[in-house]
Design an enzyme around this catalytic site. Structure first.
Site, mmCIF file in Angstrom:
data_model
loop_
_atom_site.group_PDB
_atom_site.id
_atom_site.type_symbol
_atom_site.label_atom_id
_atom_site.label_comp_id
_atom_site.label_asym_id
_atom_site.label_seq_id
_atom_site.Cartn_x
_atom_site.Cartn_y
_atom_site.Cartn_z
ATOM 1 N N GLU A 94 -17.683 41.411 -54.066
ATOM 2 C CA GLU A 94 -16.533 41.539 -55.010
ATOM 3 C C GLU A 94 -17.163 41.573 -56.630
ATOM 4 O O GLU A 94 -17.565 40.329 -56.882
ATOM 5 C CB GLU A 94 -15.506 40.353 -55.002
ATOM 6 C CG GLU A 94 -14.684 40.532 -53.674
ATOM 7 C CD GLU A 94 -13.918 39.534 -53.657
ATOM 8 O OE1 GLU A 94 -13.800 38.364 -54.096
ATOM 9 O OE2 GLU A 94 -12.739 39.700 -52.607
ATOM 10 N N GLU A 121 -11.393 43.702 -46.851
ATOM 11 C CA GLU A 121 -11.081 41.900 -46.970
ATOM 12 C C GLU A 121 -9.645 41.964 -47.466
ATOM 13 O O GLU A 121 -9.271 42.616 -48.440
ATOM 14 C CB GLU A 121 -11.928 41.247 -47.961
ATOM 15 C CG GLU A 121 -11.601 39.661 -47.854
ATOM 16 C CD GLU A 121 -12.551 39.034 -48.793
ATOM 17 O OE1 GLU A 121 -13.705 39.112 -48.709
ATOM 18 O OE2 GLU A 121 -11.930 38.238 -49.531
ATOM 19 N N THR A 136 -7.351 32.216 -53.468
ATOM 20 C CA THR A 136 -8.305 30.981 -53.325
ATOM 21 C C THR A 136 -8.147 30.783 -51.846
ATOM 22 O O THR A 136 -9.011 29.646 -51.613
ATOM 23 C CB THR A 136 -7.238 29.907 -53.922
ATOM 24 O OG1 THR A 136 -5.824 29.773 -53.141
ATOM 25 C CG2 THR A 136 -7.028 29.978 -55.323
ATOM 26 N N HIS A 165 -22.496 39.702 -49.311
ATOM 27 C CA HIS A 165 -21.292 38.900 -49.743
ATOM 28 C C HIS A 165 -21.645 37.958 -51.025
ATOM 29 O O HIS A 165 -21.995 37.035 -50.887
ATOM 30 C CB HIS A 165 -20.910 37.964 -48.741
ATOM 31 C CG HIS A 165 -19.233 37.691 -48.606
ATOM 32 N ND1 HIS A 165 -18.284 38.499 -48.680
ATOM 33 C CD2 HIS A 165 -18.923 36.482 -49.115
ATOM 34 C CE1 HIS A 165 -17.063 37.957 -48.832
ATOM 35 N NE2 HIS A 165 -17.523 36.610 -48.998
ATOM 36 N N TRP A 169 -9.701 38.202 -43.774
ATOM 37 C CA TRP A 169 -10.332 37.119 -44.054
ATOM 38 C C TRP A 169 -9.446 36.143 -43.722
ATOM 39 O O TRP A 169 -8.215 35.751 -44.234
ATOM 40 C CB TRP A 169 -10.331 37.104 -45.584
ATOM 41 C CG TRP A 169 -11.115 36.078 -46.124
ATOM 42 C CD1 TRP A 169 -10.530 34.600 -46.342
ATOM 43 C CD2 TRP A 169 -12.714 35.919 -45.986
ATOM 44 N NE1 TRP A 169 -11.623 33.979 -46.732
ATOM 45 C CE2 TRP A 169 -12.960 34.657 -46.609
ATOM 46 C CE3 TRP A 169 -13.700 36.698 -45.700
ATOM 47 C CZ2 TRP A 169 -14.243 33.998 -46.781
ATOM 48 C CZ3 TRP A 169 -15.084 36.244 -46.020
ATOM 49 C CH2 TRP A 169 -15.145 34.911 -46.537
#
Ligand SMILES: *[C@@H]1O[C@H](CO)[C@@H](O)[C@H](O)[C@H]1NC(C)=O
Length: 320
Positions: free
Chosen positions: A158, A246, A253, A123, A280
């Site tokens: 990401e 995800e 945000t 991650h 998520w």
């Protein structure tokens, strides 16, 4: 003729309304996964859809990185997959690999015990800067758990706004090599630039010579709408397999408004395409993306009385 027509309609209706509670679509039922064309399939080559929950960053919510939570994720969150979102920066693996490895292994072993799939997720937003550490992580995980059909790898959470062909793709190829040395066939998930949304770049220059790889799509209902579904539909129509490792019902945000209608449009599209999706997050942080209210225990996770606004949408969806 007429009777036949009515009967056919009934069959279609029944088929479409068949409840597919993800909690019942377990590893013992589906076994080893693979990718055929753009579709994730089970051990018999039949399409399979994984639906579940992502853990919140390991460094900030270790209280849920345990077996009791994974059991709740399966039974009460109605999931057949859990994502172990292991922090790399922010005091994570780069600082304390032993602690982070223990957290990930705890979640993997709990997933195996609870008969669900599990994603070992690096991650990170800057994984190309941590290539050697990532190789070490995936080497260890694939060696220890690569023989279990439960395991799915996610090499790079990401990537930010960096180049696909010259940076992200070569990173993935290095990691794939490490994993495949120990594990010839479990599915590997790969991120693309701009938070796993620049899938056009992947389509222009996909990774070749590999099997059982998929590319990740991340979406957040407030920020990413029909334009992103259109982009991804086109990419899939051109043969690129996609997995939503995800998504959030709110903005990227993590906070603000929860958009139920837009999220439902996403789910309907994902279900039509039999794509997998992971929410998520399994978190009780005071923000919109969390499915749990403050101070929820692992044992109570996803019980009705402990769900947030987002949780009240996500958990029933996992049962559909
Ligand atoms: C999220 O938004 C709510 C409502 O505005 C606010 O009370 C809460 O503190 C925010 N959470 C975070 C983590 O900033």
């Amino acid at each position: 003729m007429k009777t036949f027509f009515i009967l056919s309609c009934l069959v279609v209706l029944i088929n479409n309304s068949l409840s597919k509670d993800a909690a019942q679509e377990t590893v013992s039922k589906h076994g080893k996964l693979s990718v055929q064309g753009t579709q994730l399939v089970n051990q018999n080559g039949e399409a399979v859809q994984l639906k579940g929950m992502s853990m919140f960053w390991s460094v900030w919510m270790p209280k849920y990185w345990n077996e009791a939570t994974v059991q709740s994720i399966h039974n009460a969150c109605h999931s057949n997959i859990v994502r172990a979102a292991m922090a790399v920066e922010y005091g994570g693996y780069l600082t304390d690999p032993t602690t982070e490895m223990q957290r990930v292994e705890t979640v993997i072993e709990a997933a195996i015990k609870n008969d669900i799939y599990v994603i070992a997720d690096w991650h990170d937003w800057h994984a190309e800067e941590h290539l050697e550490q990532a190789k070490g992580f995936f080497e260890q995980i694939s060696k220890k758990y690569g023989g279990y059909p439960n395991l799915i790898y996610e090499t790079y959470n990401e990537p930010l706004d960096i180049a696909w062909s010259s940076v992200v793709k070569p990173y993935h190829e290095e990691i794939i090599k490490v994993i495949r040395a120990n594990d010839p066939d479990n599915v590997i998930l790969l991120g693309s630039p701009h938070y796993d949304q620049e899938l056009d770049q992947v389509l222009a220059d996909p990774i070749t010579g590999q099997t059982n790889i998929m590319y990740t799509l991340h979406f957040y209902s407030v920020d990413t709408k029909q334009w992103l579904r259109d982009r991804v539909q086109n990419v899939m129509n051109n043969g690129i397999p996609i997995f939503v490792s995800e998504y959030g019902t709110c903005a990227g945000t993590g906070n603000g408004t929860v958009l139920a209608d837009e999220t439902q449009l996403w789910w309907d599209w994902l279900d039509q395409n039999q794509m997998s999706y992971v929410n998520w997050a399994l978190s009780d942080k005071d923000e919109a993306a969390s499915v749990l209210i403050a101070d929820t225990t692992p044992e109570n996770a996803c019980q009705d009385a402990y769900l947030t606004e987002s949780g009240k949408l996500v958990i029933p969806q996992n049962k559909k």
